[in-house]
Design a protein around this motif. Sequence first.
Motif, mmCIF file in Angstrom:
data_model
loop_
_atom_site.group_PDB
_atom_site.id
_atom_site.type_symbol
_atom_site.label_atom_id
_atom_site.label_comp_id
_atom_site.label_asym_id
_atom_site.label_seq_id
_atom_site.Cartn_x
_atom_site.Cartn_y
_atom_site.Cartn_z
ATOM 1 N N SER A 91 0.846 -1.184 0.000
ATOM 2 C CA SER A 91 0.000 0.000 0.000
ATOM 3 C C SER A 91 0.883 1.236 0.000
ATOM 4 O O SER A 91 1.944 1.261 0.630
ATOM 5 C CB SER A 91 -0.909 0.010 1.233
ATOM 6 O OG SER A 91 -1.630 1.229 1.312
ATOM 7 N N ARG A 98 -6.298 3.052 7.052
ATOM 8 C CA ARG A 98 -6.678 2.812 5.659
ATOM 9 C C ARG A 98 -5.901 1.629 5.086
ATOM 10 O O ARG A 98 -6.446 0.824 4.323
ATOM 11 C CB ARG A 98 -6.423 4.071 4.830
ATOM 12 C CG ARG A 98 -6.982 4.015 3.412
ATOM 13 C CD ARG A 98 -6.879 5.383 2.763
ATOM 14 N NE ARG A 98 -7.618 6.386 3.524
ATOM 15 C CZ ARG A 98 -7.361 7.695 3.490
ATOM 16 N NH1 ARG A 98 -6.364 8.150 2.732
ATOM 17 N NH2 ARG A 98 -8.084 8.534 4.198
ATOM 18 N N ARG A 99 -4.640 1.533 5.436
ATOM 19 C CA ARG A 99 -3.813 0.423 4.953
ATOM 20 C C ARG A 99 -4.329 -0.917 5.485
ATOM 21 O O ARG A 99 -4.398 -1.907 4.757
ATOM 22 C CB ARG A 99 -2.353 0.620 5.374
ATOM 23 C CG ARG A 99 -1.630 1.708 4.600
ATOM 24 C CD ARG A 99 -0.333 2.082 5.295
ATOM 25 N NE ARG A 99 0.647 1.022 5.260
ATOM 26 C CZ ARG A 99 1.670 0.958 4.401
ATOM 27 N NH1 ARG A 99 1.833 1.924 3.489
ATOM 28 N NH2 ARG A 99 2.531 -0.029 4.452
ATOM 29 N N ASP A 102 -7.415 -1.837 3.639
ATOM 30 C CA ASP A 102 -7.093 -2.294 2.295
ATOM 31 C C ASP A 102 -6.566 -3.724 2.318
ATOM 32 O O ASP A 102 -6.913 -4.543 1.456
ATOM 33 C CB ASP A 102 -6.067 -1.354 1.657
ATOM 34 C CG ASP A 102 -5.673 -1.814 0.254
ATOM 35 O OD1 ASP A 102 -6.537 -1.751 -0.638
ATOM 36 O OD2 ASP A 102 -4.521 -2.241 0.068
ATOM 37 N N ASP A 105 -9.491 -5.955 2.802
ATOM 38 C CA ASP A 105 -10.281 -6.017 1.568
ATOM 39 C C ASP A 105 -9.627 -6.922 0.528
ATOM 40 O O ASP A 105 -10.309 -7.619 -0.229
ATOM 41 C CB ASP A 105 -10.446 -4.611 0.973
ATOM 42 C CG ASP A 105 -11.527 -3.807 1.674
ATOM 43 O OD1 ASP A 105 -12.377 -4.415 2.360
ATOM 44 O OD2 ASP A 105 -11.516 -2.567 1.546
ATOM 45 N N THR A 106 -8.300 -6.892 0.494
ATOM 46 C CA THR A 106 -7.565 -7.703 -0.471
ATOM 47 C C THR A 106 -7.509 -9.162 -0.048
ATOM 48 O O THR A 106 -7.720 -10.069 -0.868
ATOM 49 C CB THR A 106 -6.123 -7.175 -0.629
ATOM 50 O OG1 THR A 106 -6.163 -5.831 -1.106
ATOM 51 C CG2 THR A 106 -5.313 -8.038 -1.590
#
Length: 231
Positions: A91, A98-99, A102, A105-106
């Motif tokens: 990231s 936020r990281r 993410d 989410d990944t």
Amino acid sequence: MDVSRQQSTAGDDAVRGSSPALERGPRARTKRLMLETATRLMQAGVTPSVSEVAEAAQVSRATAYRYFPSQAALVKAVVDEGLGPILTWQSTSADAERRVADLFDTAMPRIEAFEATFKAALKLSLDQWARRQAGTLDGEPAFTRGHRIDLLKEAIAPLKGRLPPRDFKRLAQALSLIFGVEVLIVLKDIWGLDSRRTMSVAQWAAGALVRAAITESIGEGGSIDPAMVAK
């Protein structure tokens, strides 16, 4: 052992080009065949031995053991194939929360797609632990896991140097409790949540942990900018 050729395409996704550069030639094809076979077995809920994979793939045991000298080595290779793009996750965001979001989410949809594989690997880990406790593991190589440690440390990297080292490590440890196949076992198998709600709870818990670590550091006079909490 019969290997169904009609397993979920998740098994095929794992063995098609998840490595940056696939080896070529007969040896590479044989190794690939074994990984494909082991993936199908594990996606069916089996934790196969090297001999079982050799039989299912119609490869001699001697050949199979040249590629995978132990069950632990075989299962680790299949797990790495299943993880695929998760292992190269990165990231560019400077915001730790936020990281982390993410990364979840990944990773979590991929982990759910290979849920059976990762549960089969977990079964091996638990079985080895039980045999180690009983003194019957002998010299069998241990199946080790640890990708989540590096991934989570990378996710919260913006907090390194801002959180005390002990708190940085504790945050990574806390996040590891809700990252991986174990969270699926708790939220799906025990609580009966569907995929969407499982991911929602995992994301909420991850964000709450990051914010709590930042708030606690500010309260103790840490070096984190209070504006980070207000985002």
